[in-house]
Design a protein around this motif. Structure first.
Motif, PDB file in Angstrom:
ATOM      1  N   PRO A  66      40.278   2.568  45.548  1.00 57.97           N
ATOM      2  CA  PRO A  66      39.161   1.441  46.133  1.00 57.97           C
ATOM      3  C   PRO A  66      39.321   1.001  47.215  1.00 57.97           C
ATOM      4  N   TYR A  67      39.469   1.963  48.135  1.00 58.97           N
ATOM      5  CA  TYR A  67      39.909   1.720  49.777  1.00 58.97           C
ATOM      6  C   TYR A  67      38.729   2.092  50.506  1.00 58.97           C
ATOM      7  N   LEU A  68      37.697   1.696  50.096  1.00 57.75           N
ATOM      8  CA  LEU A  68      36.372   2.030  51.190  1.00 57.75           C
ATOM      9  C   LEU A  68      36.438   1.276  52.383  1.00 57.75           C
ATOM     10  N   ASN A  69      36.980   0.056  52.582  1.00 52.20           N
ATOM     11  CA  ASN A  69      37.140  -0.641  53.601  1.00 52.20           C
ATOM     12  C   ASN A  69      38.365  -1.154  54.190  1.00 52.20           C
ATOM     13  N   GLY A  70      39.545  -0.143  53.887  1.00 48.26           N
ATOM     14  CA  GLY A  70      40.754  -0.286  54.159  1.00 48.26           C
ATOM     15  C   GLY A  70      41.360  -1.117  52.969  1.00 48.26           C
ATOM     16  N   ASP A  71      42.499  -1.532  53.053  1.00 46.58           N
ATOM     17  CA  ASP A  71      43.195  -2.178  52.049  1.00 46.58           C
ATOM     18  C   ASP A  71      43.930  -3.450  52.543  1.00 46.58           C
ATOM     19  N   ARG A  72      44.023  -4.599  51.769  1.00 41.27           N
ATOM     20  CA  ARG A  72      44.861  -5.841  52.187  1.00 41.27           C
ATOM     21  C   ARG A  72      45.988  -5.848  51.278  1.00 41.27           C
ATOM     22  N   THR A  73      45.916  -6.002  49.889  1.00 41.16           N
ATOM     23  CA  THR A  73      47.105  -5.971  49.056  1.00 41.16           C
ATOM     24  C   THR A  73      47.188  -4.817  48.279  1.00 41.16           C
ATOM     25  N   PRO A  74      48.468  -4.170  48.311  1.00 34.62           N
ATOM     26  CA  PRO A  74      49.611  -4.571  49.134  1.00 34.62           C
ATOM     27  C   PRO A  74      50.038  -3.790  50.423  1.00 34.62           C
ATOM     28  N   HIS A  75      49.134  -2.984  50.707  1.00 42.20           N
ATOM     29  CA  HIS A  75      49.330  -2.034  51.824  1.00 42.20           C
ATOM     30  C   HIS A  75      48.979  -2.798  53.215  1.00 42.20           C
ATOM     31  N   LEU A  76      48.279  -3.602  53.190  1.00 43.16           N
ATOM     32  CA  LEU A  76      47.635  -4.175  54.644  1.00 43.16           C
ATOM     33  C   LEU A  76      47.279  -3.116  55.554  1.00 43.16           C
ATOM     34  N   ASP A  77      46.570  -1.837  55.148  1.00 44.05           N
ATOM     35  CA  ASP A  77      46.145  -0.835  55.992  1.00 44.05           C
ATOM     36  C   ASP A  77      44.820  -0.774  56.084  1.00 44.05           C
ATOM     37  N   PRO A  78      44.080  -1.131  57.358  1.00 39.38           N
ATOM     38  CA  PRO A  78      42.749  -0.771  57.668  1.00 39.38           C
ATOM     39  C   PRO A  78      42.561   0.632  57.688  1.00 39.38           C
ATOM     40  N   ASP A  79      43.404   1.678  57.691  1.00 38.45           N
ATOM     41  CA  ASP A  79      43.186   2.829  57.689  1.00 38.45           C
ATOM     42  C   ASP A  79      42.987   3.454  56.319  1.00 38.45           C
ATOM     43  N   ALA A  80      43.525   2.790  55.222  1.00 38.16           N
ATOM     44  CA  ALA A  80      43.192   3.420  53.992  1.00 38.16           C
ATOM     45  C   ALA A  80      41.954   3.759  53.498  1.00 38.16           C
ATOM     46  N   LYS A  81      41.888   4.973  52.699  1.00 34.92           N
ATOM     47  CA  LYS A  81      40.326   5.471  52.532  1.00 34.92           C
ATOM     48  C   LYS A  81      40.310   5.439  51.076  1.00 34.92           C
ATOM     49  N   GLY A  82      38.886   5.592  50.472  1.00 38.75           N
ATOM     50  CA  GLY A  82      38.569   5.781  49.116  1.00 38.75           C
ATOM     51  C   GLY A  82      38.734   6.950  48.788  1.00 38.75           C
ATOM     52  N   MET A  83      38.967   7.360  47.494  1.00 42.64           N
ATOM     53  CA  MET A  83      39.249   8.852  47.056  1.00 42.64           C
ATOM     54  C   MET A  83      38.789   8.855  45.653  1.00 42.64           C
ATOM     55  N   PHE A  84      38.400  10.024  45.060  1.00 51.31           N
ATOM     56  CA  PHE A  84      38.450  10.409  43.671  1.00 51.31           C
ATOM     57  C   PHE A  84      39.333  11.385  43.738  1.00 51.31           C
TER      58      PHE A  84
END
Length: 492
Positions: free
Chosen positions: A337-355
């Motif tokens: 569930p990283y459609l808008n990056g991730d905050r906890t725990p990765h703090l990664d604005p580049d993280a992406k959502g995926m199935f």
């Protein structure tokens, strides 16, 4: 009878509740608005739209009072956190508000850390910088829109702007100010030395008070626009997370709230400020103590995205019923569930959502269940960190829109392997805001007394299924590895 108004300025809508001093909700109304994205990684809203929406909800609640002998004796606020509203010397909005899910300020974060080392800033704020927080958003304006920056007289948080429109008074509170990351979280005051080192005039930050203190009174002009009576006291209110916690009766350590709204959060109070040196969580000011927060940026938003953009489906009841027939683990379909990056725990604005794991046997209901499970796994990440920090977790209270779904509640209970409880109140943030107003206007002697009277527990409890938990334990390990194995690819 005396009534209170609790106003919650959320990300997708503003909601106002008419609540009496016994905690009964007599009326509730929400008015939606959208997030604007003028360019990649940008998330903005027009504060005037907030005000127009707030006025509609206030008028609706007041109509429910017509014919009764009751009156509004206090108004409190809850609001989406981190966002930046820039005001000029006439207190006019300079530009659209940059809100919490904005991701544009990554370069500014690097620039800030070139001036103030990450550990030094962390020791003072008890947090690490992230896009969408007020400080990096402010620095982005300074660099990219100097013509706007030069006009700034005050910067406030979103709910502070609505309170200003009611009272004519500029100010904020400690539970919201701490989440700007230009605030000394332990001492509960603006970090003036930090501001100076970054070249920010500290005069642009408003006076900071406690959520239950009276900020001002409804002005005649605001009364004309809303239908309120002039002179009604308005308290400062607080950020949405501490307010929903208060609305759930969460004041002291041992109880956590699990919230799934637009975003997802795990929240627990602590009696001493906790400094997570790995910066996996946030430590912010609660009312009279502090709290630890783990956050997912696209929790309920993930399901909304799926329904609106992929399934073109509005009937949530049907989706719940059919997704409930899908086996635990969604037939090995996993969602990040990283459609808008991730905050906890990765703090990664580049993280992406995926199935991951799609096969011909999968259908729309597999996808719905996989989204629910993926969000629960993401919040499990925060729970694991709480355990690592030796934070007691004795009780979990559910909050937010997901409590309307028995299926999603069961999934969270099974993933956490914890009993999930609820309160009778559905609008927890509005209730917390109303409690602040009740305390600030001396209807109660303390927050504890107000909570005891106004917050009522429900007999609804979701018990974890141990067999489901074993399946989810295995799927959770895959969930974690998917981010690790794709981290570099997410940057492309």
């Amino acid at each position: 009878m005396n009534y209170l108004l609790g106003i919650d300025l959320g990300t997708s809508s503003v909601k106002t509740c008419l609540i009496d001093q016994a905690g009964t909700v007599w009326a509730s109304r929400s008015e939606p608005y959208r997030i604007n994205s003028p360019a990649k990684n940008m998330a903005e809203q027009n504060p005037e739209e907030w005000w127009l929406a707030a006025k509609k909800t206030i008028r609706y609640c007041l109509q429910k009072l017509e014919g009764s002998r009751g009156e509004i004796t206090g108004i409190g606020f809850s609001g989406q956190m981190h966002g930046l509203v820039a005001l000029d010397k006439d207190h006019q909005v300079i530009r659209p508000a940059i809100i919490w899910c904005d991701q544009r300020s990554q370069e500014q974060i690097s620039s800030i850390y070139n001036i103030v080392h990450k550990d030094e800033l962390g020791r003072q704020t008890l947090n690490t910088l992230s896009p969408g927080f007020l400080l990096p958003s402010l620095m982005w304006i300074k660099v990219n829109e100097p013509f706007h920056y030069e006009k700034i007289d005050k910067v406030v948080l979103p709910k502070d702007y609505i309170r200003y429109r009611l009272t004519g008074v500029i100010g904020t509170d400690s539970t919201d100010a701490c989440a700007t990351l230009v605030f000394d979280t332990e001492k509960k005051k603006w970090a003036e030395e930090l501001s100076k080192r970054l070249g920010i005039d500290t005069a642009i930050f408003p006076e900071c008070h406690e959520p239950y203190e009276v900020a001002g009174y409804v002005t005649q002009s605001a009364a004309d626009e809303t239908g309120l009576t002039p002179g009604v006291p308005v308290v400062y209110g607080g950020g949405d997370q501490p307010m929903q916690a208060i609305g759930n009766g969460i004041l002291s350590p041992g109880t956590i709230s699990c919230t799934i709204g637009t975003g997802g959060q795990l929240f627990t109070p602590v009696n001493e400020p906790v400094y997570d040196r790995l910066f996996r969580t946030n430590t912010f000011c609660h009312v009279n103590n502090w709290y630890i927060l783990g956050a997912n940026l696209s929790a309920g938003l993930s399901l909304k995205w799926l329904m609106e953009n992929i399934l073109f489906e509005e009937n949530m009841a049907e989706l719940n019923a059919e997704a409930g027939k899908i086996p635990v683990g969604s037939d090995r379909l996993v969602y990040l569930p990283y459609l808008n990056g991730d905050r906890t725990p990765h703090l990664d604005p580049d993280a992406k959502g995926m199935f991951f794991g799609l096969q011909l046997k999968h259908n729309r209901y597999h996808m719905v269940r996989a989204v629910m499970e993926g969000v629960a796994f993401s919040l499990r990440d925060s729970l694991e960190i709480f355990n690592h920090l030796n934070v007691p977790v004795e009780r979990v209270i559910a909050s937010g829109g997901f409590i309307q779904s028995d299926l999603w509640m069961q999934i969270v209970a099974d993933v956490f392997q914890k009993r999930i409880s609820t309160t009778l109140t559905k609008e927890h943030a509005c209730m917390g805001a109303a409690i602040m107003a009740a305390v600030g206007t001396n209807a109660f002697k303390s927050i504890e007394e107000a909570v005891k009277v106004m917050v009522k527990p429900s007999d609804r409890e979701i018990e974890p299924n141990e067999n489901n938990g074993k399946i989810y334990k295995e799927r959770y390990e895959l969930f974690k590895s998917l981010y690790i194995k794709n981290k570099e690819l997410f940057r492309n």
